[in-house]
Design a protein around this motif. Sequence first.
Motif, PDB file in Angstrom:
ATOM      1  N   GLN A 116      -6.035 -10.207 -30.496  1.00  0.00           N
ATOM      2  CA  GLN A 116      -6.465  -9.785 -31.821  1.00  0.00           C
ATOM      3  C   GLN A 116      -7.778  -8.897 -31.540  1.00  0.00           C
ATOM      4  O   GLN A 116      -8.096  -8.795 -30.564  1.00  0.00           O
ATOM      5  CB  GLN A 116      -6.898 -11.290 -32.195  1.00  0.00           C
ATOM      6  CG  GLN A 116      -5.937 -12.340 -32.389  1.00  0.00           C
ATOM      7  CD  GLN A 116      -4.890 -11.905 -33.547  1.00  0.00           C
ATOM      8  OE1 GLN A 116      -5.225 -11.561 -34.554  1.00  0.00           O
ATOM      9  NE2 GLN A 116      -3.828 -12.020 -33.046  1.00  0.00           N
ATOM     10  N   ASN A 117      -8.285  -8.128 -32.584  1.00  0.00           N
ATOM     11  CA  ASN A 117      -9.207  -7.377 -32.872  1.00  0.00           C
ATOM     12  C   ASN A 117      -9.300  -6.275 -31.618  1.00  0.00           C
ATOM     13  O   ASN A 117     -10.178  -6.010 -31.033  1.00  0.00           O
ATOM     14  CB  ASN A 117     -10.462  -8.054 -32.809  1.00  0.00           C
ATOM     15  CG  ASN A 117     -10.528  -9.470 -33.596  1.00  0.00           C
ATOM     16  OD1 ASN A 117     -10.378  -9.127 -34.820  1.00  0.00           O
ATOM     17  ND2 ASN A 117     -11.005 -10.553 -33.164  1.00  0.00           N
ATOM     18  N   VAL A 118      -8.016  -5.641 -31.506  1.00  0.00           N
ATOM     19  CA  VAL A 118      -7.911  -4.583 -30.575  1.00  0.00           C
ATOM     20  C   VAL A 118      -8.632  -3.326 -31.374  1.00  0.00           C
ATOM     21  O   VAL A 118      -8.228  -2.883 -32.511  1.00  0.00           O
ATOM     22  CB  VAL A 118      -6.357  -4.071 -30.381  1.00  0.00           C
ATOM     23  CG1 VAL A 118      -6.500  -2.863 -29.484  1.00  0.00           C
ATOM     24  CG2 VAL A 118      -5.812  -5.189 -29.721  1.00  0.00           C
ATOM     25  N   PHE A 119      -9.514  -2.555 -30.668  1.00  0.00           N
ATOM     26  CA  PHE A 119     -10.142  -1.552 -31.096  1.00  0.00           C
ATOM     27  C   PHE A 119     -10.205  -0.123 -30.416  1.00  0.00           C
ATOM     28  O   PHE A 119     -10.428   0.977 -30.818  1.00  0.00           O
ATOM     29  CB  PHE A 119     -11.671  -1.799 -31.288  1.00  0.00           C
ATOM     30  CG  PHE A 119     -12.623  -2.105 -30.013  1.00  0.00           C
ATOM     31  CD1 PHE A 119     -13.069  -1.038 -29.318  1.00  0.00           C
ATOM     32  CD2 PHE A 119     -12.713  -3.346 -29.705  1.00  0.00           C
ATOM     33  CE1 PHE A 119     -13.658  -1.318 -28.211  1.00  0.00           C
ATOM     34  CE2 PHE A 119     -13.309  -3.568 -28.378  1.00  0.00           C
ATOM     35  CZ  PHE A 119     -13.727  -2.438 -27.802  1.00  0.00           C
ATOM     36  N   HIS A 120      -9.380  -0.340 -29.316  1.00  0.00           N
ATOM     37  CA  HIS A 120      -8.828   1.046 -28.748  1.00  0.00           C
ATOM     38  C   HIS A 120      -8.012   0.715 -27.598  1.00  0.00           C
ATOM     39  O   HIS A 120      -7.892  -0.515 -26.872  1.00  0.00           O
ATOM     40  CB  HIS A 120     -10.171   1.454 -28.103  1.00  0.00           C
ATOM     41  CG  HIS A 120     -10.257   2.880 -27.240  1.00  0.00           C
ATOM     42  ND1 HIS A 120      -9.856   4.016 -27.984  1.00  0.00           N
ATOM     43  CD2 HIS A 120     -10.169   3.284 -26.122  1.00  0.00           C
ATOM     44  CE1 HIS A 120      -9.900   5.021 -27.147  1.00  0.00           C
ATOM     45  NE2 HIS A 120      -9.930   4.456 -25.966  1.00  0.00           N
ATOM     46  N   SER A 121      -7.324   1.878 -27.217  1.00  0.00           N
ATOM     47  CA  SER A 121      -6.281   1.774 -26.370  1.00  0.00           C
ATOM     48  C   SER A 121      -6.123   3.129 -25.522  1.00  0.00           C
ATOM     49  O   SER A 121      -6.485   4.015 -26.177  1.00  0.00           O
ATOM     50  CB  SER A 121      -4.545   1.736 -26.907  1.00  0.00           C
ATOM     51  OG  SER A 121      -4.392   0.324 -27.545  1.00  0.00           O
ATOM     52  N   THR A 153     -16.469   7.556 -27.860  1.00  0.00           N
ATOM     53  CA  THR A 153     -15.228   6.760 -28.098  1.00  0.00           C
ATOM     54  C   THR A 153     -15.295   6.051 -29.751  1.00  0.00           C
ATOM     55  O   THR A 153     -14.504   6.103 -30.436  1.00  0.00           O
ATOM     56  CB  THR A 153     -14.469   5.844 -27.197  1.00  0.00           C
ATOM     57  OG1 THR A 153     -14.374   6.617 -25.798  1.00  0.00           O
ATOM     58  CG2 THR A 153     -13.342   5.371 -27.543  1.00  0.00           C
ATOM     59  N   ILE A 154     -16.448   5.273 -29.543  1.00  0.00           N
ATOM     60  CA  ILE A 154     -16.665   4.628 -30.548  1.00  0.00           C
ATOM     61  C   ILE A 154     -17.469   5.447 -31.767  1.00  0.00           C
ATOM     62  O   ILE A 154     -18.207   6.161 -31.281  1.00  0.00           O
ATOM     63  CB  ILE A 154     -17.632   3.249 -30.394  1.00  0.00           C
ATOM     64  CG1 ILE A 154     -16.861   2.374 -29.418  1.00  0.00           C
ATOM     65  CG2 ILE A 154     -17.740   2.435 -31.665  1.00  0.00           C
ATOM     66  CD1 ILE A 154     -15.587   2.165 -29.593  1.00  0.00           C
ATOM     67  N   ALA A 155     -17.120   5.278 -32.808  1.00  0.00           N
ATOM     68  CA  ALA A 155     -17.690   6.373 -34.133  1.00  0.00           C
ATOM     69  C   ALA A 155     -19.155   6.241 -33.927  1.00  0.00           C
ATOM     70  O   ALA A 155     -19.695   4.993 -33.727  1.00  0.00           O
ATOM     71  CB  ALA A 155     -16.965   6.066 -35.339  1.00  0.00           C
ATOM     72  N   GLU A 156     -19.814   7.284 -34.470  1.00  0.00           N
ATOM     73  CA  GLU A 156     -21.454   7.151 -34.299  1.00  0.00           C
ATOM     74  C   GLU A 156     -21.612   6.171 -35.575  1.00  0.00           C
ATOM     75  O   GLU A 156     -21.152   6.143 -36.421  1.00  0.00           O
ATOM     76  CB  GLU A 156     -21.992   8.548 -35.037  1.00  0.00           C
ATOM     77  CG  GLU A 156     -23.386   8.624 -34.939  1.00  0.00           C
ATOM     78  CD  GLU A 156     -24.154   8.611 -33.653  1.00  0.00           C
ATOM     79  OE1 GLU A 156     -25.038   8.034 -33.397  1.00  0.00           O
ATOM     80  OE2 GLU A 156     -23.419   9.247 -32.531  1.00  0.00           O
ATOM     81  N   LYS A 208     -18.764  -2.276 -31.228  1.00  0.00           N
ATOM     82  CA  LYS A 208     -17.541  -3.036 -31.171  1.00  0.00           C
ATOM     83  C   LYS A 208     -18.023  -4.099 -30.090  1.00  0.00           C
ATOM     84  O   LYS A 208     -18.603  -3.665 -29.045  1.00  0.00           O
ATOM     85  CB  LYS A 208     -16.164  -2.283 -30.671  1.00  0.00           C
ATOM     86  CG  LYS A 208     -15.833  -1.231 -31.856  1.00  0.00           C
ATOM     87  CD  LYS A 208     -15.223  -2.021 -33.159  1.00  0.00           C
ATOM     88  CE  LYS A 208     -14.717  -0.921 -34.025  1.00  0.00           C
ATOM     89  NZ  LYS A 208     -14.469  -1.441 -35.254  1.00  0.00           N
ATOM     90  N   GLN A 209     -17.487  -5.162 -30.227  1.00  0.00           N
ATOM     91  CA  GLN A 209     -17.726  -6.185 -29.170  1.00  0.00           C
ATOM     92  C   GLN A 209     -16.365  -6.368 -28.336  1.00  0.00           C
ATOM     93  O   GLN A 209     -15.473  -6.545 -28.884  1.00  0.00           O
ATOM     94  CB  GLN A 209     -17.978  -7.561 -29.667  1.00  0.00           C
ATOM     95  CG  GLN A 209     -18.429  -8.600 -28.808  1.00  0.00           C
ATOM     96  CD  GLN A 209     -18.826  -9.829 -29.196  1.00  0.00           C
ATOM     97  OE1 GLN A 209     -20.014  -9.975 -29.755  1.00  0.00           O
ATOM     98  NE2 GLN A 209     -18.138 -11.193 -29.483  1.00  0.00           N
ATOM     99  N   ARG A 212     -22.421   4.592 -25.783  1.00  0.00           N
ATOM    100  CA  ARG A 212     -22.421   3.812 -24.440  1.00  0.00           C
ATOM    101  C   ARG A 212     -21.065   3.942 -23.762  1.00  0.00           C
ATOM    102  O   ARG A 212     -20.077   3.608 -24.658  1.00  0.00           O
ATOM    103  CB  ARG A 212     -22.627   2.493 -24.892  1.00  0.00           C
ATOM    104  CG  ARG A 212     -22.481   1.405 -23.509  1.00  0.00           C
ATOM    105  CD  ARG A 212     -23.153   0.096 -23.909  1.00  0.00           C
ATOM    106  NE  ARG A 212     -23.078  -0.748 -22.753  1.00  0.00           N
ATOM    107  CZ  ARG A 212     -23.323  -1.959 -22.603  1.00  0.00           C
ATOM    108  NH1 ARG A 212     -23.662  -2.639 -23.642  1.00  0.00           N
ATOM    109  NH2 ARG A 212     -23.516  -2.696 -21.558  1.00  0.00           N
ATOM    110  N   SER A 213     -20.759   4.143 -22.614  1.00  0.00           N
ATOM    111  CA  SER A 213     -19.499   4.039 -21.987  1.00  0.00           C
ATOM    112  C   SER A 213     -19.136   2.661 -21.260  1.00  0.00           C
ATOM    113  O   SER A 213     -20.539   1.895 -21.088  1.00  0.00           O
ATOM    114  CB  SER A 213     -19.495   5.287 -21.017  1.00  0.00           C
ATOM    115  OG  SER A 213     -20.478   5.101 -20.014  1.00  0.00           O
TER     116      SER A 213
END
Length: 143
Positions: free
Chosen positions: A67-72, A94-97, A101-102, A130-131
């Motif tokens: 559940q709650n997949v935010f990146h592949s 990778t995550i939008a400005e 995401k947790q 953050r990477s």
Amino acid sequence: MANLKSIVLDDAKLLNRYYDKRALSSLPQHSGQPFRFGQVQWADDLIEMIDGKPSVKPISATLASLQNVFHSNDAVFTYKNGEIFVRATIPSGTIAEGDSKQFSALGFLDNENELIAVCVTQPVWVYSDRSLVVEATIRTNIA
């Protein structure tokens, strides 16, 4: 009365689907593609709260999806002495400005995009600057 459940910090499991597909792929009459690891999925899943603290839920061997997949993305896989070593990275940007995401679960897909393994850890926040690098070991020998 206090909760008697212990806090679990991390866990990893090869799912039944991994063993089934590996076995079927090795049969002489198998005519499909060779069984391979594919991409990894970054998700916020498999965490429960125990006495106000995050704890890893038990991983079902029949789990079909996270559940709650935010990146592949792709990961680097190596193997030695019954262990698969994985290095997966979310680069900064990778995550939008302005978004965050947790992360708590890394799902491993096969070359048919089916979930075959899962690693779960304590939640970590990921955001645009953050990477995050996850290094995991999957033990294939059941001993």
